[in-house]
Design an enzyme around this catalytic site. Sequence first.
Site, PDB file in Angstrom:
ATOM      1  N   THR A   1      -3.540   5.695  -4.456  1.00  0.00           N
ATOM      2  CA  THR A   1      -2.371   6.348  -5.164  1.00  0.00           C
ATOM      3  C   THR A   1      -2.632   7.392  -5.139  1.00  0.00           C
ATOM      4  OG1 THR A   1      -0.664   5.020  -6.219  1.00  0.00           O
ATOM      5  CG2 THR A   1      -3.044   3.414  -6.019  1.00  0.00           C
ATOM      6  N   ASP A   2      -1.018   8.374  -5.603  1.00  0.00           N
ATOM      7  CA  ASP A   2      -1.459   9.298  -6.203  1.00  0.00           C
ATOM      8  C   ASP A   2      -1.268   8.386  -7.608  1.00  0.00           C
ATOM      9  OD1 ASP A   2       1.124   8.444  -6.215  1.00  0.00           O
ATOM     10  OD2 ASP A   2       2.240   9.285  -5.811  1.00  0.00           O
ATOM     11  N   GLU A   3      -0.731   7.135  -7.832  1.00  0.00           N
ATOM     12  CA  GLU A   3      -0.303   6.837  -9.727  1.00  0.00           C
ATOM     13  C   GLU A   3      -2.116   6.738 -10.327  1.00  0.00           C
ATOM     14  OE1 GLU A   3       2.129   3.699 -10.420  1.00  0.00           O
ATOM     15  OE2 GLU A   3       3.084   3.500  -8.120  1.00  0.00           O
TER      16      GLU A   3
ATOM     17  N   ASN B   1      14.914   9.122  -9.807  1.00  0.00           N
ATOM     18  CA  ASN B   1      15.811   7.102  -8.855  1.00  0.00           C
ATOM     19  C   ASN B   1      17.094   7.046  -8.621  1.00  0.00           C
ATOM     20  OD1 ASN B   1      13.050   6.493  -9.678  1.00  0.00           O
ATOM     21  ND2 ASN B   1      12.388   5.969 -11.547  1.00  0.00           N
TER      22      ASN B   1
ATOM     23  N   TYR C   1      -2.130  -1.885 -12.654  1.00  0.00           N
ATOM     24  CA  TYR C   1      -2.078  -1.772 -11.371  1.00  0.00           C
ATOM     25  C   TYR C   1      -2.782   0.096 -11.421  1.00  0.00           C
ATOM     26  CZ  TYR C   1      -0.996   0.525  -7.159  1.00  0.00           C
ATOM     27  OH  TYR C   1      -1.030   1.269  -5.705  1.00  0.00           O
TER      28      TYR C   1
ATOM     29  N   ASN D   1       5.935   5.106  -0.661  1.00  0.00           N
ATOM     30  CA  ASN D   1       6.020   4.895   0.817  1.00  0.00           C
ATOM     31  C   ASN D   1       7.827   4.504   1.153  1.00  0.00           C
ATOM     32  OD1 ASN D   1       2.923   4.499   3.136  1.00  0.00           O
ATOM     33  ND2 ASN D   1       3.575   5.665   1.194  1.00  0.00           N
TER      34      ASN D   1
ATOM     35  N   SER E   1      -6.131  -0.308 -11.671  1.00  0.00           N
ATOM     36  CA  SER E   1      -7.029  -1.044 -11.116  1.00  0.00           C
ATOM     37  C   SER E   1      -7.351  -0.287  -9.824  1.00  0.00           C
ATOM     38  CB  SER E   1      -6.264  -2.441 -11.099  1.00  0.00           C
ATOM     39  OG  SER E   1      -5.464  -2.682 -10.333  1.00  0.00           O
ATOM     40  N   LYS E   2      -6.580   0.753  -9.414  1.00  0.00           N
ATOM     41  CA  LYS E   2      -6.856   1.284  -8.600  1.00  0.00           C
ATOM     42  C   LYS E   2      -7.712   2.589  -8.547  1.00  0.00           C
ATOM     43  CE  LYS E   2      -4.965   1.303  -4.820  1.00  0.00           C
ATOM     44  NZ  LYS E   2      -4.798   0.407  -3.253  1.00  0.00           N
TER      45      LYS E   2
HETATM   46  P1  NAD Z   1       2.003  -4.566  -0.166  1.00  0.00           P
HETATM   47  O1  NAD Z   1       1.741  -5.754  -1.665  1.00  0.00           O
HETATM   48  O2  NAD Z   1       3.133  -4.552   0.559  1.00  0.00           O
HETATM   49  O3  NAD Z   1       1.466  -5.828   0.993  1.00  0.00           O
HETATM   50  C1  NAD Z   1       0.158  -5.509   0.022  1.00  0.00           C
HETATM   51  C2  NAD Z   1      -0.983  -7.097   1.098  1.00  0.00           C
HETATM   52  O4  NAD Z   1      -2.630  -7.417   0.736  1.00  0.00           O
HETATM   53  C3  NAD Z   1      -0.208  -8.587   1.424  1.00  0.00           C
HETATM   54  O5  NAD Z   1       0.032  -8.137   2.495  1.00  0.00           O
HETATM   55  C4  NAD Z   1      -1.088  -9.444   0.778  1.00  0.00           C
HETATM   56  O6  NAD Z   1      -1.331 -10.939   1.265  1.00  0.00           O
HETATM   57  C5  NAD Z   1      -2.157  -8.862   1.169  1.00  0.00           C
HETATM   58  N1  NAD Z   1      -3.318  -9.254  -0.040  1.00  0.00           N
HETATM   59  C6  NAD Z   1      -3.312  -8.427  -1.588  1.00  0.00           C
HETATM   60  N2  NAD Z   1      -4.378  -9.672  -2.098  1.00  0.00           N
HETATM   61  C7  NAD Z   1      -5.333  -9.906  -0.947  1.00  0.00           C
HETATM   62  C8  NAD Z   1      -6.534 -10.568  -0.859  1.00  0.00           C
HETATM   63  N3  NAD Z   1      -7.050 -10.474  -2.390  1.00  0.00           N
HETATM   64  N4  NAD Z   1      -6.994 -10.568  -0.250  1.00  0.00           N
HETATM   65  C9  NAD Z   1      -6.357 -10.215   1.344  1.00  0.00           C
HETATM   66  N5  NAD Z   1      -5.019 -10.136   0.923  1.00  0.00           N
HETATM   67  C10 NAD Z   1      -4.488  -9.229   0.125  1.00  0.00           C
HETATM   68  O7  NAD Z   1       1.697  -3.316  -0.320  1.00  0.00           O
HETATM   69  P2  NAD Z   1       1.851  -2.389   0.078  1.00  0.00           P
HETATM   70  O8  NAD Z   1       2.990  -1.547  -0.271  1.00  0.00           O
HETATM   71  O9  NAD Z   1       1.818  -1.872   2.336  1.00  0.00           O
HETATM   72  O10 NAD Z   1       0.253  -0.930  -0.534  1.00  0.00           O
HETATM   73  C11 NAD Z   1      -0.674  -1.585   0.673  1.00  0.00           C
HETATM   74  C12 NAD Z   1      -1.681   0.208   0.085  1.00  0.00           C
HETATM   75  O11 NAD Z   1      -1.333   1.104  -0.493  1.00  0.00           O
HETATM   76  C13 NAD Z   1      -2.255  -0.869  -1.273  1.00  0.00           C
HETATM   77  O12 NAD Z   1      -3.587  -0.880  -1.817  1.00  0.00           O
HETATM   78  C14 NAD Z   1      -1.765   0.310  -2.553  1.00  0.00           C
HETATM   79  O13 NAD Z   1      -2.115  -0.057  -3.660  1.00  0.00           O
HETATM   80  C15 NAD Z   1      -1.548   1.254  -2.018  1.00  0.00           C
HETATM   81  N6  NAD Z   1      -0.459   2.089  -1.733  1.00  0.00           N
HETATM   82  C16 NAD Z   1       1.255   1.900  -1.509  1.00  0.00           C
HETATM   83  C17 NAD Z   1       2.095   3.100  -2.212  1.00  0.00           C
HETATM   84  C18 NAD Z   1       3.576   2.619  -1.899  1.00  0.00           C
HETATM   85  O14 NAD Z   1       4.041   3.310  -2.031  1.00  0.00           O
HETATM   86  N7  NAD Z   1       4.298   1.084  -1.363  1.00  0.00           N
HETATM   87  C19 NAD Z   1       1.882   3.850  -1.973  1.00  0.00           C
HETATM   88  C20 NAD Z   1       0.644   4.641  -2.161  1.00  0.00           C
HETATM   89  C21 NAD Z   1      -0.593   3.287  -2.214  1.00  0.00           C
HETATM   90  P1  TYD Z   2       8.397   1.191  -7.968  1.00  0.00           P
HETATM   91  O1  TYD Z   2       9.003   0.623  -6.415  1.00  0.00           O
HETATM   92  O2  TYD Z   2       8.279  -0.223  -8.272  1.00  0.00           O
HETATM   93  O3  TYD Z   2       6.969   1.998  -8.202  1.00  0.00           O
HETATM   94  P2  TYD Z   2       6.269   2.964  -8.387  1.00  0.00           P
HETATM   95  O4  TYD Z   2       5.955   2.335  -9.754  1.00  0.00           O
HETATM   96  O5  TYD Z   2       5.278   2.512  -7.817  1.00  0.00           O
HETATM   97  O6  TYD Z   2       6.662   4.058  -8.317  1.00  0.00           O
HETATM   98  O7  TYD Z   2       9.828   1.723  -8.185  1.00  0.00           O
HETATM   99  C1  TYD Z   2      10.120   3.703  -8.083  1.00  0.00           C
HETATM  100  C2  TYD Z   2      10.706   4.003  -9.246  1.00  0.00           C
HETATM  101  O8  TYD Z   2      11.921   2.982  -9.199  1.00  0.00           O
HETATM  102  C3  TYD Z   2       9.959   3.568 -10.611  1.00  0.00           C
HETATM  103  O9  TYD Z   2      10.220   4.803 -11.581  1.00  0.00           O
HETATM  104  C4  TYD Z   2      10.568   2.570 -11.642  1.00  0.00           C
HETATM  105  C5  TYD Z   2      12.292   2.270 -10.996  1.00  0.00           C
HETATM  106  N1  TYD Z   2      12.852   1.207 -10.530  1.00  0.00           N
HETATM  107  C6  TYD Z   2      14.038   0.786 -11.014  1.00  0.00           C
HETATM  108  O10 TYD Z   2      14.689   2.127 -11.788  1.00  0.00           O
HETATM  109  N2  TYD Z   2      14.213  -0.325 -10.952  1.00  0.00           N
HETATM  110  C7  TYD Z   2      13.512  -1.183 -10.935  1.00  0.00           C
HETATM  111  O11 TYD Z   2      14.658  -2.583  -9.977  1.00  0.00           O
HETATM  112  C8  TYD Z   2      12.647  -0.903  -9.467  1.00  0.00           C
HETATM  113  C9  TYD Z   2      11.855  -2.362  -8.834  1.00  0.00           C
HETATM  114  C10 TYD Z   2      11.636  -0.037 -10.275  1.00  0.00           C
END
Ligand code: NAD
Ligand code: TYD
Length: 339
Positions: free
Chosen positions: A125-127, A252, A153, A183, A156-157
């Site tokens: 992640t970009d985080e 946001n 979070y 995403n 850990s990443k």
């Molecule tokens: P999500 O929380 O929707 O899905 C995570 C999945 O992992 C779930 O299906 C969960 O059951 C599974 N999981 C969790 N712990 C597990 C374990 N110990 N063993 C096996 N499976 C396990 O997450 P997401 O938004 O789809 O993100 C997927 C990946 O992409 C993550 O690694 C996240 O850090 C990364 N990512 C997400 C975003 C975003 O905007 N959502 C952006 C950049 C990177």
């Molecule tokens: P989020 O979707 O949790 O993604 P991330 O924190 O990983 O970027 O949150 C996106 C942005 O929205 C973040 O700045 C926090 C804000 N946010 C709110 O203002 N209210 C909410 O209820 C949530 C879940 C997030």
Amino acid sequence: MTIIVTGGAGFIGSNFIFYMLKKHPDYRIVCLDKLTYAGNLSTLAPVMNEPNFRFVKMDICDRQAVYGLFEEEKPDIVVNFAAESHVDRSIESPEIFLQTNILGTAVLMDACRKYGITRYHQVSTDEVYGDLPLDRPDLFFTEETPIHTSSPYSSSKASADLLCLAYHRTYDLPVSISRCSNNYGPYHFPEKLIPLMIVNALHDKPLPVYGQGLNVRDWLYVEDHCKAIDLVIHDGRIGEVYNIGGHNEMANIDIVKLICRKLNKPESLITYVTDRKGHDMRYAIDPTKIHNELGWLPETKFAEGIDLTIDWYLSHESWWEEIISGDYQNYYQRMYGGR
Ligand code: NAD
Ligand code: TYD
């Protein structure tokens, strides 16, 4: 070609599985997922009976089970999406983030070393870069930006990323890493900003905006992320990091107001609540490297992607109603009750 996709019952992993089965019908895709609160087997129902797809309920931290699966499937490629992914939950209880996101990654890479693979890909992640100031719109995250995390979070990443690079250097493991911006799209769990606001607005519930809503995220339609990972695992250089993002920065509050307009709901639903601890101000990716090396560019403009996403939530009410009627209520009360 056999690919193990971990975390494939979650948001991005499931979209990746759909994309890959369509794009590469000759590949075998094995989804390994623990089915935590964020994993949803019903999401995978459309592909469950495909002959070249297999679902296995498993924890990536369970070394014996993971080794057994590798022994059986002999994967060529592993793409690791499995993670605890929500910043707010990591602030509440960091430990499971360390277990899954760091130790789980190590178990997967140990299995890759033991059984041999052509590529281990870490979805990051970009985080991991921390945040950028709002008053410096000229600054972007490149792959050279130092790791500087803010939340349990992101820490850990970042730890997992460092471990991947160490496994490459020390054991010559063929790894690659992609670091993507926020995403949005179908199957996004409604604890995250966009789906939470859509679901709350549809129920005429308050829309909880943290702080003043000025924090900026760089939004990418999920399918564009999946396309980028497909390119990296096939043609990306081993040992390299690729940033993924589409120059689509939005505050946001502007996203929440847009959702109100699209759903014809009043902005009076917007409620400003106590800010997130350590809240990152701005994320912004410079995707020059993946563009120059692999020709990747985002294909879905935000105006189109947000309409597709809202339409999807409107036509898949049973998917999210089932989620929010369960343990989600307790989570919501804990997170927003006294805020
Ligand atoms: P999500 O929380 O929707 O899905 C995570 C999945 O992992 C779930 O299906 C969960 O059951 C599974 N999981 C969790 N712990 C597990 C374990 N110990 N063993 C096996 N499976 C396990 O997450 P997401 O938004 O789809 O993100 C997927 C990946 O992409 C993550 O690694 C996240 O850090 C990364 N990512 C997400 C975003 C975003 O905007 N959502 C952006 C950049 C990177
Ligand atoms: P989020 O979707 O949790 O993604 P991330 O924190 O990983 O970027 O949150 C996106 C942005 O929205 C973040 O700045 C926090 C804000 N946010 C709110 O203002 N209210 C909410 O209820 C949530 C879940 C997030």
